[in-house]
Scaffold this motif. Structure first.
Motif, PDB file in Angstrom:
ATOM      1  N   GLU A 104      25.732  59.826  37.847  1.00  0.00           N
ATOM      2  CA  GLU A 104      24.548  59.419  37.178  1.00  0.00           C
ATOM      3  C   GLU A 104      24.243  57.918  37.455  1.00  0.00           C
ATOM      4  O   GLU A 104      25.063  57.168  38.089  1.00  0.00           O
ATOM      5  CB  GLU A 104      24.846  59.542  35.769  1.00  0.00           C
ATOM      6  N   GLY A 105      22.901  57.577  37.257  1.00  0.00           N
ATOM      7  CA  GLY A 105      22.524  56.188  37.432  1.00  0.00           C
ATOM      8  C   GLY A 105      21.093  56.049  37.862  1.00  0.00           C
ATOM      9  O   GLY A 105      20.373  57.178  37.905  1.00  0.00           O
ATOM     10  N   ASP A 106      20.699  54.957  37.858  1.00  0.00           N
ATOM     11  CA  ASP A 106      19.184  54.720  38.441  1.00  0.00           C
ATOM     12  C   ASP A 106      19.125  54.951  39.852  1.00  0.00           C
ATOM     13  O   ASP A 106      20.200  55.313  40.647  1.00  0.00           O
ATOM     14  CB  ASP A 106      18.839  53.247  38.102  1.00  0.00           C
ATOM     15  N   GLU A 107      17.990  54.749  40.427  1.00  0.00           N
ATOM     16  CA  GLU A 107      17.660  55.117  41.722  1.00  0.00           C
ATOM     17  C   GLU A 107      18.524  54.235  42.671  1.00  0.00           C
ATOM     18  O   GLU A 107      18.961  54.856  43.841  1.00  0.00           O
ATOM     19  CB  GLU A 107      16.121  54.510  42.189  1.00  0.00           C
ATOM     20  N   ASP A 108      19.131  53.118  42.275  1.00  0.00           N
ATOM     21  CA  ASP A 108      20.076  52.472  43.405  1.00  0.00           C
ATOM     22  C   ASP A 108      21.535  53.096  43.132  1.00  0.00           C
ATOM     23  O   ASP A 108      22.415  52.944  44.124  1.00  0.00           O
ATOM     24  CB  ASP A 108      20.046  51.068  42.864  1.00  0.00           C
ATOM     25  N   HIS A 109      21.824  53.829  41.964  1.00  0.00           N
ATOM     26  CA  HIS A 109      23.335  54.283  41.782  1.00  0.00           C
ATOM     27  C   HIS A 109      23.362  55.814  41.865  1.00  0.00           C
ATOM     28  O   HIS A 109      24.427  56.171  42.057  1.00  0.00           O
ATOM     29  CB  HIS A 109      23.885  53.647  40.711  1.00  0.00           C
ATOM     30  N   ARG A 110      22.476  56.525  41.513  1.00  0.00           N
ATOM     31  CA  ARG A 110      22.482  58.077  41.843  1.00  0.00           C
ATOM     32  C   ARG A 110      22.842  58.570  43.052  1.00  0.00           C
ATOM     33  O   ARG A 110      22.284  58.293  44.153  1.00  0.00           O
ATOM     34  CB  ARG A 110      20.875  58.460  41.192  1.00  0.00           C
ATOM     35  N   LEU A 111      23.826  59.436  42.955  1.00  0.00           N
ATOM     36  CA  LEU A 111      24.354  60.103  44.297  1.00  0.00           C
ATOM     37  C   LEU A 111      24.385  61.648  43.628  1.00  0.00           C
ATOM     38  O   LEU A 111      24.652  62.040  42.989  1.00  0.00           O
ATOM     39  CB  LEU A 111      25.700  59.759  44.551  1.00  0.00           C
ATOM     40  N   ASP A 112      23.842  62.258  44.652  1.00  0.00           N
ATOM     41  CA  ASP A 112      23.888  63.880  44.841  1.00  0.00           C
ATOM     42  C   ASP A 112      24.418  64.434  45.806  1.00  0.00           C
ATOM     43  O   ASP A 112      24.068  64.001  47.036  1.00  0.00           O
ATOM     44  CB  ASP A 112      22.379  64.558  44.721  1.00  0.00           C
ATOM     45  N   VAL A 113      25.423  65.481  45.691  1.00  0.00           N
ATOM     46  CA  VAL A 113      26.153  65.741  46.830  1.00  0.00           C
ATOM     47  C   VAL A 113      26.435  67.401  46.751  1.00  0.00           C
ATOM     48  O   VAL A 113      26.193  68.025  45.531  1.00  0.00           O
ATOM     49  CB  VAL A 113      27.341  65.230  47.103  1.00  0.00           C
ATOM     50  N   VAL A 114      26.424  68.183  47.750  1.00  0.00           N
ATOM     51  CA  VAL A 114      27.183  69.445  47.804  1.00  0.00           C
ATOM     52  C   VAL A 114      28.335  69.243  48.572  1.00  0.00           C
ATOM     53  O   VAL A 114      28.153  68.908  49.826  1.00  0.00           O
ATOM     54  CB  VAL A 114      26.222  70.661  48.132  1.00  0.00           C
ATOM     55  N   HIS A 115      29.619  69.696  48.074  1.00  0.00           N
ATOM     56  CA  HIS A 115      30.736  69.794  48.784  1.00  0.00           C
ATOM     57  C   HIS A 115      31.135  71.026  48.940  1.00  0.00           C
ATOM     58  O   HIS A 115      31.527  71.629  47.908  1.00  0.00           O
ATOM     59  CB  HIS A 115      31.763  68.897  48.124  1.00  0.00           C
ATOM     60  N   ALA A 116      31.409  71.506  49.996  1.00  0.00           N
ATOM     61  CA  ALA A 116      31.814  72.840  50.526  1.00  0.00           C
ATOM     62  C   ALA A 116      33.077  72.975  51.412  1.00  0.00           C
ATOM     63  O   ALA A 116      33.310  72.021  52.174  1.00  0.00           O
ATOM     64  CB  ALA A 116      30.544  73.458  51.095  1.00  0.00           C
ATOM     65  N   TRP A 117      33.844  74.275  51.144  1.00  0.00           N
ATOM     66  CA  TRP A 117      34.721  74.406  51.869  1.00  0.00           C
ATOM     67  C   TRP A 117      34.766  75.852  52.386  1.00  0.00           C
ATOM     68  O   TRP A 117      34.075  76.762  51.475  1.00  0.00           O
ATOM     69  CB  TRP A 117      36.036  74.579  50.884  1.00  0.00           C
ATOM     70  N   LEU A 118      35.322  76.154  53.602  1.00  0.00           N
ATOM     71  CA  LEU A 118      35.313  77.304  54.151  1.00  0.00           C
ATOM     72  C   LEU A 118      36.948  77.547  54.774  1.00  0.00           C
ATOM     73  O   LEU A 118      37.076  76.742  55.539  1.00  0.00           O
ATOM     74  CB  LEU A 118      34.141  77.468  55.215  1.00  0.00           C
ATOM     75  N   ILE A 119      37.395  78.626  54.248  1.00  0.00           N
ATOM     76  CA  ILE A 119      38.859  78.640  54.885  1.00  0.00           C
ATOM     77  C   ILE A 119      38.916  80.106  55.162  1.00  0.00           C
ATOM     78  O   ILE A 119      38.783  81.026  54.673  1.00  0.00           O
ATOM     79  CB  ILE A 119      39.582  78.631  53.615  1.00  0.00           C
ATOM     80  N   GLU A 120      39.268  80.042  56.693  1.00  0.00           N
ATOM     81  CA  GLU A 120      39.361  81.466  57.181  1.00  0.00           C
ATOM     82  C   GLU A 120      40.444  81.762  58.059  1.00  0.00           C
ATOM     83  O   GLU A 120      41.035  80.667  58.647  1.00  0.00           O
ATOM     84  CB  GLU A 120      37.952  81.783  57.854  1.00  0.00           C
ATOM     85  N   ASP A 121      41.066  82.792  57.927  1.00  0.00           N
ATOM     86  CA  ASP A 121      42.165  83.279  58.980  1.00  0.00           C
ATOM     87  C   ASP A 121      41.370  83.526  60.428  1.00  0.00           C
ATOM     88  O   ASP A 121      40.233  83.893  60.568  1.00  0.00           O
ATOM     89  CB  ASP A 121      42.714  84.800  58.443  1.00  0.00           C
ATOM     90  N   MET A 122      42.244  83.252  61.285  1.00  0.00           N
ATOM     91  CA  MET A 122      41.923  83.303  62.739  1.00  0.00           C
ATOM     92  C   MET A 122      43.017  84.091  63.458  1.00  0.00           C
ATOM     93  O   MET A 122      44.035  84.193  63.058  1.00  0.00           O
ATOM     94  CB  MET A 122      41.993  81.807  63.204  1.00  0.00           C
ATOM     95  N   PRO A 123      42.700  84.717  64.650  1.00  0.00           N
ATOM     96  CA  PRO A 123      43.667  85.208  65.524  1.00  0.00           C
ATOM     97  C   PRO A 123      44.927  84.641  65.638  1.00  0.00           C
ATOM     98  O   PRO A 123      45.062  83.312  65.688  1.00  0.00           O
ATOM     99  CB  PRO A 123      42.937  85.574  66.711  1.00  0.00           C
ATOM    100  N   LYS A 124      46.056  85.202  65.869  1.00  0.00           N
ATOM    101  CA  LYS A 124      47.230  84.628  66.426  1.00  0.00           C
ATOM    102  C   LYS A 124      47.800  83.819  65.108  1.00  0.00           C
ATOM    103  O   LYS A 124      48.790  82.768  65.214  1.00  0.00           O
ATOM    104  CB  LYS A 124      47.344  83.790  67.467  1.00  0.00           C
TER     105      LYS A 124
END
Length: 172
Positions: A104-124
């Motif tokens: 939260e905050g004014d225009e100088d301090h407001r931060l908006d993010v999307v933090h995403a994770w993708l976890i996948e099995d791979m061959p071998k």
């Protein structure tokens, strides 16, 4: 072919103020094991020293679930968050976890993010752990210009710490 993060249109990388992308590929562990350890926020501080004070609003925690509303401190910001994507790995599909976070905050301090994770099995017998964060706001612009790149360095520590935690459990 490797899977990709599912981005909300307004957080599509390349059109935001900052973007961090970190991944590793590790043998000897599974996507399911990694995902379960990622969901348990009570152990985050044991393998990632840039997180503290995790608090849950809409359930007792400490395990993230679909639509979880929580907050935590990271990179000097008190971040409010809500899980917006939740899919456990199964039947050859990757695990997916994402939250919308904001400071939260004014225009100088407001931060908006999307933090995403993708976890996948791979061959071998390998697993791919990918985390990406797309950010908007003046603090994101400031983070984009930091040298060294504290966001990418911090998130790489998170990815490596998560993998090390799962590997350590195998050695017990």
């Amino acid at each position: 072919m490797l899977n990709e993060i599912n981005w909300p249109e307004e957080y599509l990388p390349g059109f935001t103020d900052n973007f961090a992308s970190n991944e590793i590929i590790v043998p000897g562990i599974t996507a399911e094991e990694v995902f379960e350890n990622l969901l348990d926020t009570s152990i985050w501080p044991t393998y990632y020293d840039n997180v503290s004070d995790v608090y849950f609003y809409n359930h007792d925690g400490p395990v993230l679930k679909e639509n979880t509303r929580f907050r935590f401190n990271t990179f000097g910001f008190p971040v409010e968050a809500r899980v917006i994507e939740f899919e456990k790995p199964a039947d050859g599909r990757p695990g997916r976890l994402a939250w919308h976070g904001w400071a939260e905050g004014d225009e100088d301090h407001r931060l908006d993010v999307v933090h995403a994770w993708l976890i996948e099995d791979m061959p071998k017998g390998r697993v791919r752990i990918l985390t990406q964060e797309s950010q908007k706001g003046k603090p994101a612009k400031d983070l984009f210009n930091t040298h060294p790149d504290t966001m990418n360095m911090g998130h790489q520590d998170w990815v490596k710490g998560l993998a090390a935690t799962v590997l350590k459990a195998h050695k017990k």
